[in-house]
Design an enzyme around this catalytic site. Structure first.
Site, PDB file in Angstrom:
ATOM      1  N   GLY A 128       0.825  -1.189   0.000  1.00 55.12           N
ATOM      2  CA  GLY A 128       0.000   0.000   0.000  1.00 55.12           C
ATOM      3  C   GLY A 128       0.867   1.250   0.000  1.00 55.12           C
TER       4      GLY A 128
ATOM      5  N   ILE B 194       4.883   6.589  -3.321  1.00 50.64           N
ATOM      6  CA  ILE B 194       6.304   6.458  -3.636  1.00 50.64           C
ATOM      7  C   ILE B 194       7.168   6.905  -2.459  1.00 50.64           C
ATOM      8  CG2 ILE B 194       6.522   8.782  -4.642  1.00 50.64           C
ATOM      9  CD1 ILE B 194       8.350   7.429  -6.801  1.00 50.64           C
ATOM     10  N   THR B 195       8.295   6.228  -2.299  1.00 47.82           N
ATOM     11  CA  THR B 195       9.253   6.614  -1.272  1.00 47.82           C
ATOM     12  C   THR B 195      10.659   6.250  -1.748  1.00 47.82           C
ATOM     13  OG1 THR B 195       9.706   6.611   1.104  1.00 47.82           O
ATOM     14  CG2 THR B 195       9.246   4.484   0.086  1.00 47.82           C
TER      15      THR B 195
ATOM     16  N   ALA C   7       8.303   6.317   7.478  1.00 46.85           N
ATOM     17  CA  ALA C   7       7.254   5.938   6.531  1.00 46.85           C
ATOM     18  C   ALA C   7       6.829   4.500   6.773  1.00 46.85           C
ATOM     19  CB  ALA C   7       7.740   6.111   5.098  1.00 46.85           C
ATOM     20  N   ILE C   8       5.568   4.206   6.432  1.00 47.74           N
ATOM     21  CA  ILE C   8       5.011   2.860   6.595  1.00 47.74           C
ATOM     22  C   ILE C   8       4.254   2.491   5.332  1.00 47.74           C
ATOM     23  CG2 ILE C   8       3.329   1.447   7.858  1.00 47.74           C
ATOM     24  CD1 ILE C   8       4.000   3.179  10.325  1.00 47.74           C
ATOM     25  N   GLY C   9       4.482   1.293   4.846  1.00 47.48           N
ATOM     26  CA  GLY C   9       3.727   0.753   3.720  1.00 47.48           C
ATOM     27  C   GLY C   9       3.703  -0.759   3.852  1.00 47.48           C
TER      28      GLY C   9
ATOM     29  N   PHE D  29       8.348  -0.727   7.455  1.00 49.68           N
ATOM     30  CA  PHE D  29       8.598   0.663   7.834  1.00 49.68           C
ATOM     31  C   PHE D  29      10.013   1.077   7.475  1.00 49.68           C
ATOM     32  CE2 PHE D  29       9.823  -1.862  11.565  1.00 49.68           C
ATOM     33  CZ  PHE D  29      11.065  -1.341  11.886  1.00 49.68           C
TER      34      PHE D  29
ATOM     35  N   CYS E 237       5.634  10.018  -0.316  1.00 49.08           N
ATOM     36  CA  CYS E 237       4.365   9.453   0.162  1.00 49.08           C
ATOM     37  C   CYS E 237       3.162  10.188  -0.426  1.00 49.08           C
ATOM     38  CB  CYS E 237       4.308   9.456   1.689  1.00 49.08           C
ATOM     39  SG  CYS E 237       5.550   8.393   2.435  1.00 49.08           S
TER      40      CYS E 237
END
Length: 218
Positions: free
Chosen positions: A71, A74-75, A139-141, A153, A170
């Site tokens: 989910g 972009i990062t 950041a978390i995805g 993370f 993000c």
């Protein structure tokens, strides 16, 4: 008490290599042949785009981007940034994301940095009362399939923040980014932060830690 196996993969790990290892670990966790596991590492420089990334959020100079099945948007990952991939069995995806946010907040506090969630924004942020904008520090995805997580993370420790200049981090326009080193005024490496990340996730999961090695997942 459940177990959390801890695997340190090192530095300059190619993204595709870690992604393949995640898939192996996921299959083993689904089958029950391994306990919950946390992979920690520093990637070689890479941009990755989650399923909701828009074309105008990507680099406009032709810089390669790896599209992934997590989910989020972009990062960037790379040297000086701690990345954690928990491969764990969960019941509630929303509660799990909140748990990871709480873990990142606690890690920041361990180094004297006050971080928090911001409603409507993904990740973890640093705010102050001096009129400066909120700065994203973590950041978390995630992805959950068959009740087991992949991805996870990232926490900016001592990385070069100029990597974010090529993207809309993000998907949040105008968002500033920061790191533990910037916020504290001293160099804090991902290696230094790793044991704190392991400890905080172990506590959040109420698990018993044990060491595991990459070859154990072959």
């Amino acid at each position: 008490m459940s177990e959390l196996a801890l695997v340190r993969l090192g530095v300059d790990v190619p993204y595709e290599q870690a992604w393949a290892l995640q898939r192996k670990a996921h299959a083993k966790r689904v089958s029950g042949s391994i306990p919950d596991i946390l992979l920690t590492l520093e990637h070689a420089p890479v941009y990755t785009a989650g399923k909701r990334t828009q074309p105008d959020e990507r680099p406009q100079d032709g810089t390669p981007v790896i599209d992934v099945d997590r989910g989020g948007k972009i990062t960037w990952h790379g040297p000086g940034q701690l990345v954690g991939y928990p491969i764990i069995a969960i019941g509630d995806a929303t509660a799990y994301v909140r748990l990871l946010e709480g873990v990142l907040v606690q890690i920041c506090a361990d180094f004297g940095v006050v971080a928090s969630r911001i409603e409507g924004r993904p990740g973890v942020w640093v705010r102050n009362l001096l009129g400066r904008p909120a700065r994203m520090i973590g950041a978390i995805g995630v992805r959950v399939t068959q009740g087991v997580t992949t991805h996870g993370f990232s926490l900016n420790c001592a990385n070069d923040l100029r990597w974010y200049d090529r993207i809309v981090p993000c998907g949040i326009r105008g968002a500033a980014v920061t790191s533990l080193s910037v916020e504290t005024g001293r160099r804090i490496t991902a290696e230094e932060v790793t044991p704190f990340a392991e400890k905080r996730l172990v506590e959040a999961l109420e698990a018993q830690p044990r060491d595991m090695y990459e070859e154990d997942l072959a």
